[in-house]
Design a protein around this motif. Sequence first.
Motif, short mmCIF file in Angstrom:
data_model
loop_
_atom_site.label_atom_id
_atom_site.label_comp_id
_atom_site.label_asym_id
_atom_site.label_seq_id
_atom_site.Cartn_x
_atom_site.Cartn_y
_atom_site.Cartn_z
N THR A 205 -7.16 -12.96 -1.72
CA THR A 205 -7.01 -11.51 -1.65
C THR A 205 -7.77 -10.83 -2.77
OG1 THR A 205 -4.98 -11.64 -2.96
CG2 THR A 205 -4.74 -11.63 -0.58
N THR A 206 -8.02 -11.52 -3.88
CA THR A 206 -8.70 -10.92 -5.01
C THR A 206 -10.01 -11.62 -5.35
OG1 THR A 206 -7.41 -12.28 -6.53
CG2 THR A 206 -6.57 -10.09 -6.04
N ALA A 312 18.68 -14.65 10.10
CA ALA A 312 18.28 -14.51 8.71
C ALA A 312 16.76 -14.55 8.62
CB ALA A 312 18.89 -15.63 7.87
N VAL A 313 16.20 -13.58 7.93
CA VAL A 313 14.74 -13.47 7.81
C VAL A 313 14.36 -13.45 6.33
CG1 VAL A 313 12.68 -12.15 8.39
CG2 VAL A 313 14.67 -12.09 9.91
N MET A 314 13.48 -14.35 5.94
CA MET A 314 12.94 -14.31 4.59
C MET A 314 11.56 -13.69 4.65
SD MET A 314 12.60 -17.27 1.67
CE MET A 314 11.23 -18.19 2.37
N THR A 315 11.32 -12.71 3.79
CA THR A 315 10.02 -12.06 3.75
C THR A 315 9.43 -12.14 2.36
OG1 THR A 315 8.80 -10.08 4.41
CG2 THR A 315 10.85 -9.72 3.20
N GLY A 316 8.12 -12.04 2.29
CA GLY A 316 7.43 -12.07 1.02
C GLY A 316 6.07 -11.41 1.19
N ALA A 317 5.17 -11.64 0.26
CA ALA A 317 3.79 -11.11 0.26
C ALA A 317 3.72 -9.71 -0.31
CB ALA A 317 3.16 -11.14 1.65
N PRO A 474 7.08 9.29 8.54
CA PRO A 474 7.37 8.81 9.91
C PRO A 474 6.14 8.47 10.74
CG PRO A 474 7.83 11.17 9.66
CD PRO A 474 7.61 10.64 8.29
N ALA A 475 4.95 8.97 10.37
CA ALA A 475 3.75 8.69 11.18
C ALA A 475 2.98 7.48 10.69
CB ALA A 475 2.83 9.92 11.18
N VAL A 476 3.33 6.96 9.52
CA VAL A 476 2.53 5.89 8.90
C VAL A 476 3.04 4.51 9.31
CG1 VAL A 476 1.87 4.82 6.71
CG2 VAL A 476 1.83 7.31 6.94
N LEU A 477 2.12 3.68 9.81
CA LEU A 477 2.45 2.30 10.15
C LEU A 477 2.14 1.37 8.98
CD1 LEU A 477 3.30 0.20 12.32
CD2 LEU A 477 0.87 0.05 12.94
N GLU A 478 0.95 1.52 8.39
CA GLU A 478 0.51 0.68 7.27
C GLU A 478 -0.23 1.53 6.25
OE1 GLU A 478 -0.27 -3.51 9.67
OE2 GLU A 478 -1.94 -2.19 9.23
N ALA A 479 -0.14 1.13 4.99
CA ALA A 479 -0.84 1.86 3.94
C ALA A 479 -1.20 0.92 2.80
CB ALA A 479 0.01 3.01 3.43
N ALA A 480 -2.34 1.14 2.20
CA ALA A 480 -2.75 0.39 1.01
C ALA A 480 -3.50 1.35 0.10
CB ALA A 480 -3.63 -0.78 1.39
N VAL A 481 -3.21 1.26 -1.18
CA VAL A 481 -3.79 2.19 -2.15
C VAL A 481 -4.62 1.42 -3.18
CG1 VAL A 481 -3.28 3.90 -3.95
CG2 VAL A 481 -1.91 3.84 -1.85
N VAL A 482 -5.81 1.93 -3.46
CA VAL A 482 -6.69 1.35 -4.48
C VAL A 482 -7.27 2.49 -5.32
CG1 VAL A 482 -7.30 -0.66 -3.09
CG2 VAL A 482 -8.73 1.40 -2.98
N GLY A 483 -7.94 2.13 -6.40
CA GLY A 483 -8.56 3.13 -7.24
C GLY A 483 -9.96 3.50 -6.73
N ARG A 484 -10.26 4.81 -6.77
CA ARG A 484 -11.61 5.29 -6.43
C ARG A 484 -12.24 5.87 -7.70
NH1 ARG A 484 -13.32 10.12 -2.13
NH2 ARG A 484 -15.54 10.12 -2.71
N PRO A 485 -13.49 5.55 -7.99
CA PRO A 485 -14.12 6.07 -9.20
C PRO A 485 -14.07 7.59 -9.28
CG PRO A 485 -15.51 4.41 -8.16
CD PRO A 485 -14.41 4.70 -7.20
N LYS A 539 -1.24 -10.34 3.77
CA LYS A 539 -1.61 -9.64 2.55
C LYS A 539 -2.85 -8.79 2.78
CE LYS A 539 0.13 -13.27 -0.54
NZ LYS A 539 -0.25 -14.23 -1.59
N VAL A 540 -2.79 -7.55 2.34
CA VAL A 540 -3.95 -6.68 2.47
C VAL A 540 -5.03 -7.13 1.49
CG1 VAL A 540 -4.79 -4.31 2.18
CG2 VAL A 540 -2.55 -4.72 3.21
N GLN A 541 -6.26 -7.20 1.97
CA GLN A 541 -7.38 -7.62 1.13
C GLN A 541 -7.88 -6.42 0.32
OE1 GLN A 541 -9.70 -9.34 4.36
NE2 GLN A 541 -9.38 -11.36 3.50
N LYS A 542 -7.21 -6.20 -0.79
CA LYS A 542 -7.52 -5.00 -1.57
C LYS A 542 -8.90 -5.05 -2.21
CE LYS A 542 -3.09 -2.87 -2.49
NZ LYS A 542 -2.23 -2.23 -3.51
N PHE A 543 -9.41 -6.25 -2.45
CA PHE A 543 -10.75 -6.32 -3.02
C PHE A 543 -11.76 -5.70 -2.07
CE2 PHE A 543 -10.44 -10.21 -0.56
CZ PHE A 543 -11.69 -10.33 0.03
#
Length: 560
Positions: A205-206, A312-317, A474-485, A539-543
């Motif tokens: 991922t990184t 029973a559900v185990m989650t991670g990531a 309520p409208a968002v399914l997925e989101a990922a945040v990174v830095g922009r210059p 896992k979202v590929q933030k790189f």
Amino acid sequence: MIRIYKQKEKIKMEGTIKCSANYVPLTPITFLERSAVVYANNISVVYGDVKFTWRQTRERCVRLASALARLGIAAGDVVAALAPNIPAMYELHFGVPMAGAVLCTLNIRHDSVMVSKLLQHSGAKIIFVDYQFMPNAQGALKILSDSGTKLPLLILIEELIPSATVLSSACLEYEGLLAMGSLHFEVRQPKDEWDPISLNYTSGTTSSPKGVVYSHRGAYLNSLAAVLLNEMSSMPVYLWCVPMFHCNGWCLTWGIAAQGGTNICLRNVTAKGIFSKIAEHKVTHMGGAPTVLSMIINSPSSDRKPLPGKVAVMTGAAPPPARVLYKMAELGFILTHSYGLTETYGPGTICTWKPEWESLSQEAQAKIKARQGVQHLGIDEIAVKDPVTMKDVPADAKNMGEVMFRGNTVMNGYFKNLEETKEVFKGGWLRSGDLGVKHPDGYIELKDRSKDIIISGGENISTIEVESVLFDHPAVLEAAVVGRPDDYWGETPCAFVKLKDGCRASAEKLIKYCRDHLPHYMAPKTIVFEDLPKTSTGKVQKFALREKAKAMGSLSKSKL
């Protein structure tokens, strides 16, 4: 400084003897040997209409080990696999180490180029390939052949379900290989429990994937820890949504055998398939990344079936958003949050629930459940430290530091990369690269990856906190945040968002929503609507997203 353990003079009490009667190297191979006796006629593996008992599974694994030995596989040789969650993939987890070899499960989402690189790096002598992924494997072998690299022997895994289309091939086939094996083969036990059992490549991922070496001892201990943190009694029914190739299925490939459970194999993970298998087989346990949970709660009602009991559900990531926790509970799932790395055999912590938290509001409970929690029984210690001074940060839920692990379920090291191994173990701890805080009760909470933290105008912004707010919309399914210059602030939050089907939301409305729920400096300045790139484990590929944000150029400059 890394403390390297050397042989020391042993403390002995008079009359004691260390011998084969009281010391045997730990290995998960023994889980299968025991279940083949205790749960001999119980169903071990289910795949469509195909079923095996624990006695049959043990016999198939012994034949597999025998056949590998006849092919010249020796102790320490690497055997690779490119396959989804099917019976053969489960059997390889026992058959390969029974031959004294090291199992290397490859990510089925890798293209031919990456598969060729990992085969070359691992030095695999054999690769088992599911028919669905033959084009990728053949492409990888061509790349290796063109470079003059010695090729591994390819063994095709054809479909066990009769109605499925199979490939005709001149290469050796899995079931034919088993027929070559003998039931009288003497299983090769590890001479030292620190001997390698598997080689797992990080999800990347990184950065580029690294080869993480697991030992028989670590796999044994983490399998039992996984059983305990999932609160599995004997004979659980486990639905395979977690890829078996990822951290050996969070070590539950071996753990389910320890409890004589039933493995429900699922080639393709869909919400409809999950509900169908739960209803058909009375599933008691499953696991999945937040993307799987999102798939479940956002599935159409036509795909759902009532649960026959609590699952029973185990989650991670990634920390599950509050909305996901509520919806999963409404559907009848009991969610447990775990956290770990490939370097910790998968799960390393568990957010153990305390009865006194039941009286808290739903919102307060959700915040606690999203914490990564405390170390499980296989990990000796988990700490949040200043990475330079190695001092613990105050347990005040405010001061951030790097999350570090120490214990028996930490990897042996990175294969063929001693310098990286020394670096990640510097100071005598496994450095996770994750930033977090410790609460007064000792529970840790992640704030970000060290590479993902956004520093804007001197302020640290946790992308996890911003993502959590976006998930609540309520409208968002997925989101990922990174830095922009940004020429003025250094960098500002940039959110990549995928909306739910049929929902609409403008960038301006989402930015305002974030400003209404966060300090203004933490709210995204940019919103990009698109599908998020992910690893096979969710896992979202933030790189990749950081590169996209960087390519947009400076926000301040773009406004000039």
